[in-house]
Design a protein around this motif. Structure first.
Motif: not given
Length: 143
Positions: A74-85, A90-103
């Motif tokens: 999905m990453a390329p599609a998400y990047a394309q959606a950022a261009v459109a929106l 604002r589109l953002a990503k959060l790595n759940t392995e690195q930020e388990q507390g936020i997840a």
């Protein structure tokens, strides 16, 4: 003329921008970097709350992990959606392995999961990989 608060993706400063100027490629008043790059912003524990709570535009967060096949697909599609929106969302990503507390705080049980935040509050959630067109359609219909 209404004024919006936009958090700089580079220095995290909160900028006041006239809503009519959003499409004119505004720059941060502090670090002079572009406020929008048409790419998803990488969030961490250090900048997550600032972007979720202080942006006056909706922030869509993709909760993902590097080992997740559907997340990678999905990453390329998400990047394309950022261009459109952007610059209205604002589109953002959060790595759940690195930020388990936020997840855990947001009860993320499966990935990828996208959450739309407005004024610091969750307004919509969708789990599963989506195409760029489906992401854009979902975000617009959830506003």
């Amino acid at each position: 003329m209404s004024t919006l608060h936009i958090v700089c993706p580079d220095c995290q400063a909160v900028n006041r921008i006239a809503s009519e100027r959003l499409a004119q490629h505004p720059r941060c008043g502090q670090c002079k970097q572009p406020l929008f790059s048409a790419h998803p912003l990488e969030l961490t524990g250090r900048n997550f709350q600032q972007h979720i709570a202080r942006n006056d535009i909706p922030v869509v967060v993709d909760f993902w992990a590097s080992w997740c096949g559907p997340c990678k697909m999905m990453a390329p599609a998400y990047a394309q959606a950022a261009v459109a929106l952007e610059p209205h969302v604002r589109l953002a990503k959060l790595n759940t392995e690195q930020e388990q507390g936020i997840a855990a705080q947001f009860n993320i049980r499966s990935i990828p999961t996208m959450v739309i935040f407005k004024s610091g509050h969750e307004v919509a959630r969708m789990s599963g990989a989506m195409s760029a067109a489906d992401i854009v359609r979902w975000v617009k219909s959830s506003m």
